[in-house]
Design a protein around this motif. Structure first.
Motif, mmCIF file in Angstrom:
data_model
loop_
_atom_site.group_PDB
_atom_site.id
_atom_site.type_symbol
_atom_site.label_atom_id
_atom_site.label_comp_id
_atom_site.label_asym_id
_atom_site.label_seq_id
_atom_site.Cartn_x
_atom_site.Cartn_y
_atom_site.Cartn_z
ATOM 1 N N THR A 105 5.502 13.327 4.542
ATOM 2 C CA THR A 105 6.635 14.233 4.779
ATOM 3 C C THR A 105 7.688 14.073 3.692
ATOM 4 O O THR A 105 8.208 15.063 3.143
ATOM 5 C CB THR A 105 7.264 13.957 6.158
ATOM 6 O OG1 THR A 105 6.272 14.109 7.174
ATOM 7 C CG2 THR A 105 8.421 14.900 6.429
ATOM 8 N N ALA A 106 7.997 12.815 3.350
ATOM 9 C CA ALA A 106 8.989 12.553 2.306
ATOM 10 C C ALA A 106 8.514 13.087 0.952
ATOM 11 O O ALA A 106 9.303 13.650 0.173
ATOM 12 C CB ALA A 106 9.260 11.048 2.210
ATOM 13 N N VAL A 107 7.227 12.927 0.661
ATOM 14 C CA VAL A 107 6.678 13.410 -0.607
ATOM 15 C C VAL A 107 6.768 14.932 -0.691
ATOM 16 O O VAL A 107 7.201 15.495 -1.707
ATOM 17 C CB VAL A 107 5.210 12.950 -0.762
ATOM 18 C CG1 VAL A 107 4.549 13.652 -1.947
ATOM 19 C CG2 VAL A 107 5.136 11.441 -0.937
ATOM 20 N N LEU A 108 6.349 15.615 0.374
ATOM 21 C CA LEU A 108 6.373 17.082 0.362
ATOM 22 C C LEU A 108 7.796 17.613 0.223
ATOM 23 O O LEU A 108 8.039 18.576 -0.511
ATOM 24 C CB LEU A 108 5.710 17.617 1.637
ATOM 25 C CG LEU A 108 4.202 17.366 1.774
ATOM 26 C CD1 LEU A 108 3.696 17.880 3.114
ATOM 27 C CD2 LEU A 108 3.438 18.016 0.623
ATOM 28 N N GLN A 120 8.269 8.623 -6.924
ATOM 29 C CA GLN A 120 9.687 8.306 -7.162
ATOM 30 C C GLN A 120 10.565 8.699 -5.963
ATOM 31 O O GLN A 120 11.573 9.400 -6.104
ATOM 32 C CB GLN A 120 10.171 8.994 -8.444
ATOM 33 C CG GLN A 120 9.404 8.566 -9.681
ATOM 34 C CD GLN A 120 9.888 9.274 -10.937
ATOM 35 O OE1 GLN A 120 10.481 10.352 -10.897
ATOM 36 N NE2 GLN A 120 9.665 8.665 -12.096
ATOM 37 N N LEU A 121 10.135 8.239 -4.786
ATOM 38 C CA LEU A 121 10.868 8.544 -3.563
ATOM 39 C C LEU A 121 12.138 7.711 -3.470
ATOM 40 O O LEU A 121 12.227 6.619 -4.047
ATOM 41 C CB LEU A 121 9.980 8.270 -2.338
ATOM 42 C CG LEU A 121 8.724 9.140 -2.207
ATOM 43 C CD1 LEU A 121 7.947 8.752 -0.957
ATOM 44 C CD2 LEU A 121 9.081 10.621 -2.158
ATOM 45 N N PRO A 122 13.140 8.188 -2.736
ATOM 46 C CA PRO A 122 14.380 7.423 -2.552
ATOM 47 C C PRO A 122 14.105 6.065 -1.899
ATOM 48 O O PRO A 122 13.141 5.909 -1.131
ATOM 49 C CB PRO A 122 15.216 8.313 -1.626
ATOM 50 C CG PRO A 122 14.630 9.674 -1.755
ATOM 51 C CD PRO A 122 13.187 9.500 -2.056
ATOM 52 N N ARG A 142 0.837 -1.211 0.000
ATOM 53 C CA ARG A 142 0.000 0.000 0.000
ATOM 54 C C ARG A 142 0.869 1.257 0.000
ATOM 55 O O ARG A 142 0.598 2.225 -0.708
ATOM 56 C CB ARG A 142 -0.945 -0.002 1.207
ATOM 57 C CG ARG A 142 -2.058 -1.034 1.153
ATOM 58 C CD ARG A 142 -3.050 -0.749 0.030
ATOM 59 N NE ARG A 142 -3.704 0.536 0.184
ATOM 60 C CZ ARG A 142 -4.826 0.739 0.868
ATOM 61 N NH1 ARG A 142 -5.421 -0.273 1.486
ATOM 62 N NH2 ARG A 142 -5.381 1.946 0.928
ATOM 63 N N TYR A 143 1.919 1.236 0.832
ATOM 64 C CA TYR A 143 2.810 2.397 0.907
ATOM 65 C C TYR A 143 3.760 2.433 -0.298
ATOM 66 O O TYR A 143 4.108 3.511 -0.793
ATOM 67 C CB TYR A 143 3.603 2.364 2.206
ATOM 68 C CG TYR A 143 2.740 2.536 3.435
ATOM 69 C CD1 TYR A 143 2.266 3.795 3.804
ATOM 70 C CD2 TYR A 143 2.380 1.453 4.227
ATOM 71 C CE1 TYR A 143 1.463 3.964 4.912
ATOM 72 C CE2 TYR A 143 1.577 1.608 5.343
ATOM 73 C CZ TYR A 143 1.124 2.861 5.682
ATOM 74 O OH TYR A 143 0.320 3.032 6.787
ATOM 75 N N GLN A 144 4.152 1.255 -0.766
ATOM 76 C CA GLN A 144 5.074 1.184 -1.902
ATOM 77 C C GLN A 144 4.473 1.823 -3.143
ATOM 78 O O GLN A 144 5.167 2.539 -3.891
ATOM 79 C CB GLN A 144 5.410 -0.280 -2.200
ATOM 80 C CG GLN A 144 6.433 -0.469 -3.314
ATOM 81 C CD GLN A 144 7.845 -0.110 -2.881
ATOM 82 O OE1 GLN A 144 8.369 -0.708 -1.946
ATOM 83 N NE2 GLN A 144 8.457 0.877 -3.530
ATOM 84 N N ALA A 145 3.161 1.605 -3.356
ATOM 85 C CA ALA A 145 2.508 2.167 -4.543
ATOM 86 C C ALA A 145 2.557 3.692 -4.527
ATOM 87 O O ALA A 145 2.756 4.329 -5.575
ATOM 88 C CB ALA A 145 1.056 1.677 -4.612
ATOM 89 N N ILE A 146 2.384 4.270 -3.366
ATOM 90 C CA ILE A 146 2.448 5.732 -3.251
ATOM 91 C C ILE A 146 3.878 6.218 -3.433
ATOM 92 O O ILE A 146 4.143 7.195 -4.151
ATOM 93 C CB ILE A 146 1.878 6.188 -1.891
ATOM 94 C CG1 ILE A 146 0.401 5.777 -1.772
ATOM 95 C CG2 ILE A 146 2.023 7.701 -1.714
ATOM 96 C CD1 ILE A 146 -0.180 5.959 -0.375
ATOM 97 N N ALA A 147 4.815 5.528 -2.801
ATOM 98 C CA ALA A 147 6.229 5.913 -2.912
ATOM 99 C C ALA A 147 6.709 5.829 -4.361
ATOM 100 O O ALA A 147 7.443 6.707 -4.839
ATOM 101 C CB ALA A 147 7.079 5.026 -2.010
#
Length: 456
Positions: free
Chosen positions: A128-131, A84-86, A75-80
């Motif tokens: 937070t990481a996305v923003l 394109q998060l680190p 669920r979180y991986q799809a958003i990350a």
């Protein structure tokens, strides 16, 4: 400065993340954000919180849980992946989920709280990481690090006063702050969650702690309505209402807010704006202090709840008997039972309860002891009991409100078991049979709103 809370339906997937980012960016006053865990993406989907509960139960029952772990991580991986998060962001999320069974918990209640809280914790970390990735400087407000302290009730915690002093140091932030909703830490360092509606509670606490100008609560409805939309088609929306109107209506079944969720904002006299994430340009409903409010209509809303039961006692010359009520309350105390209302007459007494406290065995045992100790002439347990709440600040200005409420009900032969008006004079409570509750709400709504009744 505004505190903004987003519910699980507003954070279900990457597309919803894109929408809330637009909302945050559209108003520079939206500095503090409180998030729920990811909700359902489509019909039949499972909330992340429910997956975490499943995960905890599998662990407690010594059942395989690896598939559930994987489902939560995905669920979180799809958003990350969308943003394109680190890789280190998902590494931390996956490690946190996988390590939950390895942690130390004082008992199973705290274990369940520790598992459940990760939905909000990891969603706040992810947002937070996305923003930060898109160039919006943001600080992850880890409840343990910022001193978000709560009582040691594992799944029914209450905020400690020290939390407000700890939050005060973050007032007027230059960057965005993202808080996970739903939980805090006890003074011994354990995670404890709030009851249902927990993220709303967190939002209200953060608004008070940061001394916000407005607490915006984004959900999946355009506004708060004067009646449940499932009962009445296209009901009237409420533009402005008072704190105490909201509290009275929440008590009787309005589902927009848990009835305790807005107390910190009320204490700080912070206006609350309920808005729709999917239609952010709509004004929603403002909930404001009573001192600034001028009603334009008699009734603001009508609600009902079927969660009640009643115990009826009859005894001749009851009003002359000293200590009768004291003995009754002592029995309730013995069984750890709270009551909601206690209307009485010279020979009669009715005690209204939230029936979620009871099992059939407890009802039988408690009633047997009341019969033995108090020896009433008649004792009757009434499980078929509903409460109707008619609420409005404008009701203080009319001497005819009760008559206007009762007439349509009596015309349709709806029996009323109890009528109670509080000292504030802004709410009238009716007791009816469960089977009559929905019809009673519709009739009252029709009388006051379809007829466009206005204060004289």
């Amino acid at each position: 400065m505004k505190v903004v809370k987003f519910g699980g339906s507003s954070l279900a997937d990457a597309d919803h993340f894109e929408q809330i980012i637009k909302i945050i960016k559209s108003d520079p006053e939206r500095k503090a954000v409180v998030v729920s865990a990811p909700g359902t993406r489509f019909k039949g989907d499972i909330k992340v919180t429910d997956l975490l509960i499943k995960y905890a139960n599998q662990f407690l029952n010594h059942e395989p849980f690896e598939n559930t772990q994987t489902e939560i991580i995905k669920r979180y991986q799809a958003i990350a992946d969308h943003f394109q998060l680190p890789e280190n962001v998902m590494e931390r999320i996956a490690t946190t989920i996988q390590s939950l069974p390895l942690q130390t918990y004082s008992d199973d209640e705290f274990l369940m709280a520790g598992f459940k809280a990760q939905g909000e914790y990891l969603n706040a970390f992810l947002l937070t990481a996305v923003l930060n990735k898109i160039g919006m400087p943001t600080q992850f407000m880890d409840p343990k690090e910022v001193g978000f302290l709560v009582s040691d009730n594992a799944q029914d915690a209450h905020v400690l006063d020290a939390t407000y002093a700890n939050l005060a140091q973050f007032r007027n932030p230059e960057q965005h702050l993202v808080f996970p909703g739903f939980f805090g830490f006890t003074e011994t360092g354990q995670i404890a969650t709030f009851s249902r509606g927990g993220s709303d509670i967190t939002g209200s606490i953060v608004a008070k702690g940061l001394d916000a100008d407005v607490y915006e609560n984004f959900t999946d409805v355009d506004a708060i309505y004067s009646v449940d939309p499932r009962m009445v088609q296209n009901p009237k929306s409420i533009k402005v209402m008072t704190y105490r109107e909201m509290r009275e209506l929440s008590y009787a079944g309005f589902s927009v807010f848990h009835d305790e969720a807005i107390l910190p904002a009320i204490e700080a006299q912070i206006p609350i704006n309920v808005r729709n994430t999917n239609h952010p340009d709509l004004p929603g409903t403002m909930i404001v202090p009573e001192r600034t409010f001028k009603p334009t209509g008699l009734v603001t809303g009508v609600a009902s709840s079927k969660r009640f039961a009643a115990l009826y006692l009859h005894r001749y010359l009851l009003n002359k008997e000293t200590g009768f009520t004291l003995k009754l309350l002592q029995i309730l105390y013995k069984y750890n039972i709270s009551y909601e209302h206690m209307p009485s007459g010279i020979d009669d007494l009715t005690i209204i309860f939230d029936k979620r406290q009871f099992t059939p065995e407890l009802i039988e045992q408690m009633c047997a002891e009341i019969q033995e100790v108090l020896n009433p002439d008649q004792l009757e347990w009434i499980n078929d009991y509903a409460i109707i709440m008619i609420v409005g600040e404008g009701m203080q200005k009319s001497p005819h409100t009760i008559e206007d409420i009762i007439r349509p009900l009596s015309d349709h032969e709806i029996k009323i078991h109890m009528i109670n008006q509080g000292a504030s004079k802004i709410a009238i409570m009716l007791g009816t049979n469960e089977s009559d509750a929905e019809q009673a709400v519709k009739l009252v709504y029709q009388h006051f709103f379809d007829n466009n009744r206005i204060i004289d």
